[in-house]
Each structure stands twice: as structure tokens, then as C-alpha cells.
Scaffold this active site. Structure first.
Site: not given
Ligand code: 1QQ
Ligand code: MG
Length: 573
Positions: A128-129, A450, A476
């Protein structure tokens, strides 16, 4: 192959060799280890696996399988986990303030676990990010032989005969608010958009950073883009375990791999794929870990000369699964290298150079996702760096797939994302406006949120090309439209963005790379004299602590900006 190692020369000697370490060994015996296993190198396997989101749910399985490879290579695996904050669920509320901070916590927790237990090598799994850059930051910080593995993308969902991702769900919220579709349509889409395990399925932040992992040389060739449900992920996990033992035997470390040229290669891939603007934050943060001066401006310089060649969502048509099926990151790099746009002589975790790895790839002329760099989608401009009177410390915008590259209009100003989102929902945003969302920077938020909920709602309402949006926060990877983030200095530091008033004219030129506030210097000086700093709602805990230490976005919004390589190593190696 199984290697033999001299344990007395490895960090793990501190926890396993000599009579004074008998107490330590008793713990290992307690966990069922044999004497032989205690005498092998200890290899940390760090997983960001947990139940918070489908991005993370296969990671523990992959990390467990990786043990086999480590054992085959003569090591003893030691598993541990980190936390994550999953943007798809943290999005659109105060929870998003935890997101970027989690990157630091992940890096710190891997650092502490490896230091504390004196591990000799490291394999990391993330999905994940923030966990991808967090893991790679830890690898660079510790500089023990390491490999990064991405858990893999989700497959696309199908809706009305089209491939969809979570981006479509964020955008349909705007369509619904604009009265363009019924609630039943929203509810039907939300049930099919994410059909199983894996990270967000377009060229959003997780997949962008997964591409970075391969381009920078920290991941095995063509490993990261295999979707999470693919069986081949098991072989990849085992191969990573085996290969980290090779790296340990050959003493190849992350900082041998991640040179300045390797960072330039990584920045190319971000722009060539129309990747996430977060690349402009995470690459400087990773470079900071090894004392390389590679800021947003260096990233922007590479962006300026990079052709946009991968037709991926959100700007383009295809999803991450299609990118893998078309040949993956290495296929993309083959054409970039052929045009002289990559440094082929950078070392990678294969022990070979990027160029040598690429030589093993055959160009596939039948796929439609990756263009030949000679005939790109556009000659430049997947992602663009900006600078000007409104952002003396820079800003970033993704223009992949956009028609309009210059925007001038009057400001509509909001002091937090919630106020702007409410105005979007109430349809109070005027066409032609430049929306300003401020006090959302690394320090001011804190946490540099984001803003996909807001940008997707605007897009869903059909305002994507008729407004621009600027912020000292972030976007994002799924954000599309004229959205400029990382504006610095941030409002909390009294940057020009704090001085903007309703109706001021702002001009953004993504061709020239400029962003300017058209207000007289004397007027701005007078506004600056009146400006008062604000306090935020977080005066204790992790968010407060982050705000005390965090540096500017152009340096990656890290908590130790300007780190020097030599002051920043795993002491005992
Ligand atoms: C869908 C987008 C994802 C949740 C995200 O936060 C990113 O890519 O940055
Ligand atoms: Mg994100």
C-alpha cells in the site's frame, strides 16, 4: 545455492555467538530453532500484512513462503510485521492525516526491529502507498543486503462491461452528488469494483512505487507487477529469499544499488507511466536515507525530458494487470533504455546491471499498453514539476491524459479539505475557478493529506477540466484533473499560498512549468505582515510529534531532512 557464512563477522553474532549470549540463545531454542539454525545468518522478513485493506491481506502469506528461499540459501528467517495506514479507507476524513506519517513509522519500526535483533539481511513485503516507500527507506537507512517485494495489484472489477477500479467508485460519488446517477448505481459499483486481494489497480501510488522498486534495482526483474492473486507470486517470494542470501554472500547492499543514477531511472519510470505525484515525494525521501541530494527539483528535471509511454489509468485506459500481461516494467524500460533515457550500468539485486537484466527481455510488439519511446503518447509530460511566485519551493501536477495544460482563473479559497468537499457537494464551485486548499501541508495538517475524495467528486461532476485545484497537501495516485499538490512553502509556514484571497488571479502553465499568483508585491507584503500562524487540532501524540520534526515537501516531507549517509547507517556492519 546454499552459502556458508562466517557468523563471527555478521551483526547477528551479538545475539548468538559466545558464552555471554547463552540467554539470547535460550530464546531461540524456545522457538524451536536448532543449533545449526542459530549458527546461520539471521534474515529479517518484514511484512506490512494486516486486515486493514485488500492491499495487505496476502502479504503475510507471501512473507511466510519467502522463508523457504532464505533457508535454501543458508539463512534463518525471522518474520515481523509493521503497521499500515491504507489510503483508500483513510481518504476523505481526518484519518488521512495518519497516512504519510505511517511511512515514517514503518521505516522506523523496521529499522528498530533490525537494529534491536541484529539481523544480517532483510526482505520486505508491502502492498500500500506508504508502506512501499517506508520499506525501501528502511532498507536504504540500514544498508544491510536487502530485497523489496510488492504484494501485487488487485485485478480489475467489471461493471457495465468495463474494467473498473476503486477510482471509479470515488468518482461515482461525484456523479451521484451531481444528480447524474441513482444511489443504486453507486451501491452496485461498490460491490464489484474490488474483486479480491491486492493493491489499488491502476497506476496509482502503490503500483507507481512498485515500478520504482524494479527501476531503482531493489526488486527482482518483473516481480512486482504480477497481480496479488497470481500463483507466480509464490515463486517470486521464494526467489527473493534465495536471492537475498546471494546478496549477503556477495556483500551487495542497497546503497551500492541506489546511486543518484538509479534515482534518475526511478523518476523516469514515474513520468513515463503517468504515475502518482507521490513519486515526487517518496523519491526524495528515499534519497535522503542514503545521503543523496535528490529533491523534487531533480525529479522535475527528469520528468521534463521523459516521454509518456504507458496508457494506464487514471489518465489512460489500462489497469495494472494489463501492464504486467504486456511485459511489465522491464518491457517499459527496454524501450526507454534503447532511447538513451535510462542508465543501464546501475547495479540491481540480481547482482547484474539494469542493462544486463533488460537484455534478457524481448520487446513484445503485439501489446497495446506500453508504447515505443520513439512514438510516445506525448513526448513529455506524464507528471510535471512547477515553480513560481505561488510556489517558490515547488509544486507537482500529473497531466497524463489531460487536454488543457494552461489554466488561469480566480481563486476560491478553503482552509481545509472538509470545507472544500462540502462546497463541491453543494455545487458551489464555480467553473473557471482555481480552488485553493491550504493548511494541509506536512506541518500544517499535520500529515499532508491526499484529497482523492474531493478531486474525484469534482471529476465525477464533470468539472475535471473546468477548474484547477492547488494545495500544500497531496493527491492520491488516482486523482485526475488539473490538480497541483506539494505547493511550498506550505501555508503553516506562511508561504505565499497562505496569502491568497478570494478572487486573486492564479496562473498555472504546465508546459512552461510555472505557477504564479498575480497580486502586487506590495499588497502581498502587507498581507504577510498581517498573517498569523495557526494551531492545528493535534497538540499531542504521533501527529504532533511528526509536525515538530517534518521537513518540507520538496525534500520528501521526512522527519530528518538533510541526513548524511555516514551518520545514518546500521552501526555494526
Ligand atoms: C485509489 C487510490 C489510492 C487509494 C491512493 O491513495 C493512491 O494511489 O495514492
Ligand atoms: Mg495514496
Amino acid at each position: 545455492m546454499t552459502h556458508q557464512f562466517d557468523k563471527t563477522k555478521l551483526p547477528s553474532r551479538h545475539v548468538s555467538v559466545g558464552p555471554e549470549r547463552a540467554p539470547h540463545r535460550s530464546y531461540y531454542y524456545a522457538m524451536g530453532m536448532t543449533e545449526e539454525e542459530i549458527n546461520r545468518p539471521f534474515v529479517a522478513i518484514a511484512s506490512a500484512g494486516n486486515d486493514s485493506a485488500p492491499c495487505n491481506t496476502t502479504l503475510d502469506f507471501q512473507a511466510d513462503i519467502c522463508r523457504q528461499g532464505v533457508e535454501q540459501g543458508g539463512g534463518t528467517p525471522r518474520r515481523f510485521n509493521t503497521i499500515t495506514v491504507t489510503d483508500g479507507i483513510a481518504m476523505g476524513h481526518q484519518g488521512m492525516k495518519s497516512s504519510l506519517i505511517s511511512r515514517e513509522v514503518i521505516a522506523d519500526s523496521v529499522e528498530l526491529s533490525v537494529r534491536g535483533h541484529c539481523y544480517d539481511a532483510l526482505v520486505t513485503f508491502a502492498g500500500c502507498d506508504k508502506s512501499l516507500p517506508g520499506m525501501m527507506m528502511a532498507m536504504l537507512r540500514l544498508n544491510v543486503p536487502s530485497i523489496f517485494v510488492y504484494g501485487g495489484s488487485i485485478l480489475p472489477g467489471r461493471f457495465h462491461d468495463k474494467d473498473v477500479t476503486v477510482k471509479d467508485v470515488f468518482e461515482i460519488v461525484g456523479q451521484y452528488a451531481a444528480g447524474k446517477c441513482p444511489l443504486s448505481e453507486v451501491n452496485a459499483l461498490e460491490r464489484v469494483a474490488c474483486p479480491g486481494h491486492g493493491a489499488c489497480g491502476g497506476q496509482y501510488t502503490a503500483n507507481t512505487m512498485a515500478c520504482v522498486g524494479e527501476a531503482i534495482g531493489l526488486s527482482l526483474p518483473n516481480s512486482n507487477m504480477a497481480p496479488a492473486p497470481y500463483k507466480s507470486r509464490e515463486e517470486i517470494a521464494i526467489a527473493a529469499g534465495r536471492q537475498v542470501m546471494e546478496l549477503l554472500a556477495k556483500n551487495i547492499r542497497p546503497r551500492d544499488i541506489c546511486t543518484r543514477e538509479a534515482f534518475e531511472n526511478a523518476a523516469r519510470i514515474v513520468a513515463a507511466t503517468g504515475g502518482s505525484t507521490n513519486g515526487g515525494l517518496h523519491l526524495p525521501a528515499m534519497a535522503n536515507e542514503c545521503g543523496i541530494d535528490f529533491t523534487l527539483f531533480d525529479v522535475a528535471e527528469i520528468f521534463r525530458t521523459t516521454p509518456y509511454i504507458a496508457d494506464l489509468q487514471p489518465g489512460g485506459r489500462y489497469v495494472a494487470r494489463d501492464m504486467y500481461d504486456a511485459g511489465g516494467v522491464y518491457m517499459l524500460m527496454k524501450t526507454l533504455l534503447a532511447e538513451g533515457l535510462l542508465h543501464g550500468d546501475c547495479l540491481t539485486v540480481t547482482g547484474k546491471t539494469l542493462g544486463e537484466n533488460i537484455a534478457e527481455v524481448t520487446w513484445n510488439p503485439d501489446q497495446k499498453v506500453i508504447y515505443d519511446a520513439k512514438t510516445p503518447i506525448t513526448p513529455t509530460g506524464g507528471v510535471v514539476g512547477l515553480r513560481g511566485s505561488l510556489a517558490p519551493d515547488g509544486a507537482i501536477v500529473k497531466v497524463a491524459g489531460m487536454e488543457r495544460l494552461v489554466f488561469e482563473g480566480p481563486a476560491q479559497v478553503f482552509d481545509c479539505e472538509e470545507d472544500c468537499f462540502a462546497a463541491v457537494e453543494a455545487r458551489q464551485i464555480r467553473e473557471g475557478s482555481v480552488i485553493v486548499i491550504r493548511y494541509e501541508g506536512p506541518k500544517g495538517g499535520p500529515g499532508m493529506r491526499e484529497m482523492l475524495s474531493t478531486t474525484a467528486a469534482l471529476y465525477g461532476q464533470g468539472m475535471g477540466e473546468s477548474v484547477a485545484l492547488i494545495t500544500d497537501g497531496r493527491f492520491s495516485g488516482a486523482t485526475r484533473g488539473f490538480c497541483i499538490g506539494h505547493v511550498g512553502p506550505e501555508a503553516a509556514d506562511g508561504g505565499p499560498i497562505a496569502l491568497v484571497e478570494e478572487g486573486d488571479i492564479i496562473r498555472i502553465d504546465a508546459v512552461q512549468g510555472t505557477i504564479d499568483l498575480h497580486v502586487d508585491a506590495a499588497v502581498l507584503a502587507e498581507r504577510k505582515a498581517r498573517w498569523q500562524p495557526r494551531t492545528n487540532d493535534y497538540q499531542a501524540g504521533a501527529l504532533w510529534r511528526f509536525a515538530q520534526n517534518v521537513g518540507p515537501a520538496w525534500q520528501g516531507a521526512v522527519t530528518h531532512p538533510g541526513a548524511k549517509a555516514e551518520t545514518h547507517v546500521y552501526a555494526d556492519i
